[in-house]
Scaffold this motif. Structure first.
Motif, PDB file in Angstrom:
ATOM      1  N   LEU A 172      11.035   0.085 -40.446  1.00  0.00           N
ATOM      2  CA  LEU A 172      10.431   0.035 -39.103  1.00  0.00           C
ATOM      3  C   LEU A 172      10.238  -1.396 -38.643  1.00  0.00           C
ATOM      4  CD1 LEU A 172       7.767   2.896 -39.457  1.00  0.00           C
ATOM      5  CD2 LEU A 172       9.915   2.980 -38.184  1.00  0.00           C
ATOM      6  N   ASP A 173       9.922  -2.291 -39.562  1.00  0.00           N
ATOM      7  CA  ASP A 173       9.712  -3.705 -39.217  1.00  0.00           C
ATOM      8  C   ASP A 173      11.015  -4.468 -39.093  1.00  0.00           C
ATOM      9  OD1 ASP A 173       7.028  -3.169 -39.312  1.00  0.00           O
ATOM     10  OD2 ASP A 173       6.733  -3.993 -41.334  1.00  0.00           O
ATOM     11  N   GLY A 174      12.125  -3.783 -39.352  1.00  0.00           N
ATOM     12  CA  GLY A 174      13.419  -4.429 -39.241  1.00  0.00           C
ATOM     13  C   GLY A 174      13.753  -5.367 -40.367  1.00  0.00           C
ATOM     14  N   LYS A 175      13.034  -5.271 -41.505  1.00  0.00           N
ATOM     15  CA  LYS A 175      13.256  -6.199 -42.612  1.00  0.00           C
ATOM     16  C   LYS A 175      14.510  -5.849 -43.416  1.00  0.00           C
ATOM     17  CE  LYS A 175       8.374  -7.407 -43.259  1.00  0.00           C
ATOM     18  NZ  LYS A 175       7.235  -7.391 -44.208  1.00  0.00           N
ATOM     19  N   VAL A 184      18.585   5.393 -40.045  1.00  0.00           N
ATOM     20  CA  VAL A 184      19.015   4.493 -38.958  1.00  0.00           C
ATOM     21  C   VAL A 184      17.873   4.438 -37.954  1.00  0.00           C
ATOM     22  CG1 VAL A 184      20.642   4.108 -37.076  1.00  0.00           C
ATOM     23  CG2 VAL A 184      21.443   5.054 -39.248  1.00  0.00           C
ATOM     24  N   VAL A 185      17.448   3.229 -37.556  1.00  0.00           N
ATOM     25  CA  VAL A 185      16.323   3.046 -36.628  1.00  0.00           C
ATOM     26  C   VAL A 185      16.842   2.590 -35.265  1.00  0.00           C
ATOM     27  CG1 VAL A 185      14.154   1.833 -36.180  1.00  0.00           C
ATOM     28  CG2 VAL A 185      14.792   2.460 -38.522  1.00  0.00           C
ATOM     29  N   SER A 186      16.368   3.239 -34.215  1.00  0.00           N
ATOM     30  CA  SER A 186      16.700   2.830 -32.842  1.00  0.00           C
ATOM     31  C   SER A 186      15.526   2.045 -32.272  1.00  0.00           C
ATOM     32  CB  SER A 186      16.990   4.054 -31.967  1.00  0.00           C
ATOM     33  OG  SER A 186      18.070   4.792 -32.487  1.00  0.00           O
ATOM     34  N   TYR A 187      15.844   0.996 -31.509  1.00  0.00           N
ATOM     35  CA  TYR A 187      14.809   0.123 -30.947  1.00  0.00           C
ATOM     36  C   TYR A 187      14.899   0.104 -29.427  1.00  0.00           C
ATOM     37  CZ  TYR A 187      14.373  -1.624 -35.737  1.00  0.00           C
ATOM     38  OH  TYR A 187      14.178  -1.725 -37.080  1.00  0.00           O
ATOM     39  N   SER A 188      13.757  -0.113 -28.790  1.00  0.00           N
ATOM     40  CA  SER A 188      13.664  -0.296 -27.336  1.00  0.00           C
ATOM     41  C   SER A 188      12.673  -1.414 -27.068  1.00  0.00           C
ATOM     42  CB  SER A 188      13.200   1.005 -26.652  1.00  0.00           C
ATOM     43  OG  SER A 188      13.052   0.797 -25.257  1.00  0.00           O
ATOM     44  N   GLY A 223      20.337  16.955 -46.223  1.00  0.00           N
ATOM     45  CA  GLY A 223      19.429  17.295 -45.124  1.00  0.00           C
ATOM     46  C   GLY A 223      19.411  16.203 -44.053  1.00  0.00           C
ATOM     47  N   PHE A 224      19.123  16.621 -42.807  1.00  0.00           N
ATOM     48  CA  PHE A 224      19.138  15.700 -41.666  1.00  0.00           C
ATOM     49  C   PHE A 224      17.778  15.769 -40.973  1.00  0.00           C
ATOM     50  CE2 PHE A 224      21.676  13.231 -38.728  1.00  0.00           C
ATOM     51  CZ  PHE A 224      21.032  13.370 -37.502  1.00  0.00           C
ATOM     52  N   TRP A 225      17.243  14.616 -40.610  1.00  0.00           N
ATOM     53  CA  TRP A 225      15.942  14.606 -39.942  1.00  0.00           C
ATOM     54  C   TRP A 225      15.917  13.554 -38.825  1.00  0.00           C
ATOM     55  CZ3 TRP A 225      13.594   9.876 -40.355  1.00  0.00           C
ATOM     56  CH2 TRP A 225      13.926   9.064 -41.455  1.00  0.00           C
ATOM     57  N   VAL A 226      15.071  13.829 -37.817  1.00  0.00           N
ATOM     58  CA  VAL A 226      14.898  12.926 -36.672  1.00  0.00           C
ATOM     59  C   VAL A 226      13.395  12.751 -36.436  1.00  0.00           C
ATOM     60  CG1 VAL A 226      15.329  12.527 -34.221  1.00  0.00           C
ATOM     61  CG2 VAL A 226      17.041  13.720 -35.613  1.00  0.00           C
ATOM     62  N   TRP A 227      12.999  11.479 -36.300  1.00  0.00           N
ATOM     63  CA  TRP A 227      11.568  11.177 -36.082  1.00  0.00           C
ATOM     64  C   TRP A 227      11.427  10.421 -34.764  1.00  0.00           C
ATOM     65  CZ3 TRP A 227       8.360   7.186 -39.340  1.00  0.00           C
ATOM     66  CH2 TRP A 227       7.006   7.247 -38.965  1.00  0.00           C
ATOM     67  N   ASP A 228      10.808  11.088 -33.772  1.00  0.00           N
ATOM     68  CA  ASP A 228      10.466  10.433 -32.507  1.00  0.00           C
ATOM     69  C   ASP A 228       9.170   9.684 -32.746  1.00  0.00           C
ATOM     70  OD1 ASP A 228       9.520   9.731 -29.963  1.00  0.00           O
ATOM     71  OD2 ASP A 228      10.635  11.400 -29.047  1.00  0.00           O
ATOM     72  N   ILE A 229       9.294   8.362 -32.884  1.00  0.00           N
ATOM     73  CA  ILE A 229       8.144   7.563 -33.316  1.00  0.00           C
ATOM     74  C   ILE A 229       7.070   7.509 -32.239  1.00  0.00           C
ATOM     75  CG2 ILE A 229       7.438   5.256 -34.087  1.00  0.00           C
ATOM     76  CD1 ILE A 229      10.283   4.930 -35.221  1.00  0.00           C
ATOM     77  N   GLY A 265      12.603  -4.123 -28.539  1.00  0.00           N
ATOM     78  CA  GLY A 265      12.185  -4.706 -29.804  1.00  0.00           C
ATOM     79  C   GLY A 265      11.270  -3.836 -30.631  1.00  0.00           C
ATOM     80  N   LYS A 266      10.985  -2.631 -30.111  1.00  0.00           N
ATOM     81  CA  LYS A 266      10.087  -1.734 -30.840  1.00  0.00           C
ATOM     82  C   LYS A 266      10.868  -0.519 -31.354  1.00  0.00           C
ATOM     83  CE  LYS A 266       6.134  -0.748 -29.274  1.00  0.00           C
ATOM     84  NZ  LYS A 266       5.044  -0.227 -28.405  1.00  0.00           N
ATOM     85  N   PRO A 267      10.561  -0.060 -32.568  1.00  0.00           N
ATOM     86  CA  PRO A 267      11.230   1.143 -33.078  1.00  0.00           C
ATOM     87  C   PRO A 267      10.754   2.378 -32.335  1.00  0.00           C
ATOM     88  CG  PRO A 267       9.519   0.464 -34.587  1.00  0.00           C
ATOM     89  CD  PRO A 267       9.579  -0.612 -33.540  1.00  0.00           C
ATOM     90  N   VAL A 268      11.698   3.149 -31.819  1.00  0.00           N
ATOM     91  CA  VAL A 268      11.336   4.347 -31.060  1.00  0.00           C
ATOM     92  C   VAL A 268      11.870   5.620 -31.713  1.00  0.00           C
ATOM     93  CG1 VAL A 268      11.148   3.089 -28.880  1.00  0.00           C
ATOM     94  CG2 VAL A 268      13.360   4.062 -29.585  1.00  0.00           C
TER      95      VAL A 268
END
Length: 541
Positions: A120-123, A147-151, A65-71, A153-156
């Motif tokens: 989310l915290d990039g740890k 996979v987390v995308s950042y803008s 399954g594939f999912w996308v979360w617009d934080i 320095g914040k996860p978006v």
């Protein structure tokens, strides 16, 4: 089962998941580009539909399954396969992170939440196994990656996958249970099981064996098992194992290992090569059997047999000596009394019966000795001149005192594979014919000899027939049994024909009895003896 990091997932599953994740990211990127472009042409709309179709098909086939979360917007989208993995109908309702957690096993929710937050915290990456609690109560297993995308320095944005690994986990658990089962079976054998690599190096030995000899697995793998073999067995065993590996044969050997108790323990080792579908050896597998009890029993039986034979020899020797004295005195007394005429006929018969009884006693002792000899294989089979044997039997019984006996035999050349005891076969048959006949009537015994040539082997067939009282049908199959004489007036002790059968079988031959006149047993008996022929006999120098 507690969640575990992705490193514990089998490599083939990881490879498949990484390939699919890469393809899904690429397909998703194509879909996003087409959507942002506004689908301004028919061709672009077709490309969009094709890309989405491929995306759904890939997920359905792989149970991925594939999912996308617009934080920022807190909007979560699931592919249809995510719904199916969670036991839901695709697009049944709008997903959310809280809804997702409700399908995670209560014992795993905390770890999943921590993993998401750490991502989310990039740890560290989000990659764990967790248990599914599907709607309706059924359970399963899943593996998630993201996979987390950042803008700034914040996860978006977070994009991830859920892989249904229920069947994989069940297969792993079945494999573990199978390993436990076979390990338990192996340990139930005194010194367990062993496995060796194709080159013969030990890669597994049961704990019971390692404890017996005081080795650890690494020492056993480094051929340390050879150091604890009995000095008299070490070279023989090691050379035999090398030859077994070279010839790719089976392993079957007895040897002794020095235990931690300082004693040598007898072990029977057996094993076979395990091959793949192409016949190539992938390992060797076998067992170690503790045969110490068997060895003790063998020693005790050997000692008991030796004592029994000693007692038998002593008893037979002494009784036979006493019998010979009695026989000699009775024969002398009979001869003297007959010459002097000092004995009545009825008294003479009593003395003769006593003489026969003592003679039968000595014959019984002699038969027992011969039985013991043939059963213990004391004599080796060798070519025996059958003509000389039969001529000797004819000579022995042609001069029977007090009875008219005629023995007919036309000699033919021939040798059989037997021992000197083959003479007793024909002595017993002819002697029984005389013993069971009417002493007041003439007895005729015909001995015929035939050479039978077979496809693979040839035989000599000897037929001995008489015109005596014969043998009833109900006795024909029983007279060769031990102590079985039927309703007869035989003076023997029932070992004669049993000895005959034992000897003939020991010579790899056959024996049976039938009516001399088919269908009428009262006209006499016919004994058939078949023995393997020797076609060529070396001349003595």
């Amino acid at each position: 089962m507690s969640p575990k990091f992705a490193s514990a997932t089998p490599s083939d599953v990881n490879k498949t998941r990484e390939q699919l994740l890469s393809e899904l990211h690429e397909l998703r990127a194509q879909v996003d580009i087409l959507r942002e472009a506004g689908v301004k042409s028919k061709d672009m709309a077709e490309d969009l539909r094709e890309s989405e179709k491929n995306l759904l098909l890939a997920q359905r086939i792989s149970h991925l399954g594939f999912w996308v979360w617009d934080i920022d917007k807190d909007v979560l989208e699931w592919s249809d396969e995510v719904y199916r993995i969670l036991g839901l109908t695709p697009q049944e309702f709008r997903p959310s992170y809280e809804l997702f957690l409700s399908f995670v096993h209560p014992e795993d929710r905390g770890l999943v939440s921590i993993a998401v937050q750490d991502a989310l915290d990039g740890k560290k990456p989000y990659g764990i196994d967790w248990r599914i609690l599907r709607r309706g109560g059924s359970a399963g297993y899943a593996h998630s990656e993201e996979v987390v995308s950042y803008s700034n320095g914040k996860p978006v944005r977070m994009i991830g996958t859920i892989l249904d690994i229920t069947e994989l986990m069940r297969a792993e658990e079945a494999l573990r249970n199978s390993e436990r089962l076979y390990r338990a079976i192996g340990e139930s054998i005194d010194y367990g099981v062993w496995v060796c690599a194709p080159d013969g190096r030990n890669i597994y030995a049961s704990e019971s064996f390692l404890k017996l000899v005081g080795l650890i697995q690494q020492q056993c793998s480094d051929f340390g098992w050879g150091d604890v073999l009995h000095p008299d067995d070490a070279e023989r065993t090691i050379e035999a194992w090398k030859e077994c590996v070279r010839a790719e044969g089976t392993w079957d050997i007895e040897h002794r290992y020095r235990g931690v108790d300082g004693q040598y323990h007898p072990i029977l080792a057996r094993g076979v090569p395990v091959r793949d579908e192409h016949g190539k050896i992938i390992c060797w597998a076998g067992i170690n059997l503790d045969i110490s009890r068997l060895k003790r029993t063998e020693a005790e039986l050997k000692e008991a047999k030796a004592q029994a034979e000693l007692y038998l020899d002593l008893m037979g020797h002494d009784i036979n000596n006493m019998n010979q004295v009695g026989i000699g005195n009775l024969e002398l007394a009979l001869e003297t009394l007959k010459e002097d005429g000092r004995v009545k006929k009825e008294d003479l018969e009593l003395l003769e019966k006593s003489l026969h009884a003592i003679t039968d006693s000595s014959r019984l002792i002699d038969n027992v000795r011969k039985l013991r000899s043939t059963m213990s294989k004391e004599h080796q089979l060798q070519p025996i001149d059958l003509k000389e044997v039969l001529l000797g039997v004819k000579e022995q019984f042609s001069k029977t005192n007090g009875q008219d006996v005629t023995i007919n035999y036309t000699p033919i050349e021939g040798h059989v594979m037997a021992t000197d005891l083959v003479r007793d076969v024909f002595i017993n048959i002819v002697g029984n014919a005389i013993k069971h006949s009417d002493a007041n009537k003439p007895l005729e015994i015909n001995i015929s000899q035939f050479h039978i040539y077979g496809t693979d082997e040839s035989y000599h067939k000897v037929i001995i027939e008489d015109n005596g009282p014969g043998i009833p049908d109900e006795l024909k199959t029983r007279i060769f049994n031990r102590f079985e004489r039927g309703n007869t007036k035989a003076k023997g002790k029932g070992l004669g024909l049993f000895l005959v059968k034992t000897l003939v079988h020991d010579f790899n031959g056959k024996i049976w009895v039938e009516d001399r006149v088919p269908g009428d047993h009262t006209k006499g008996a016919r004994f058939m003896v078949v023995l393997p022929a020797v076609e060529k006999v070396d001349e003595k120098p």
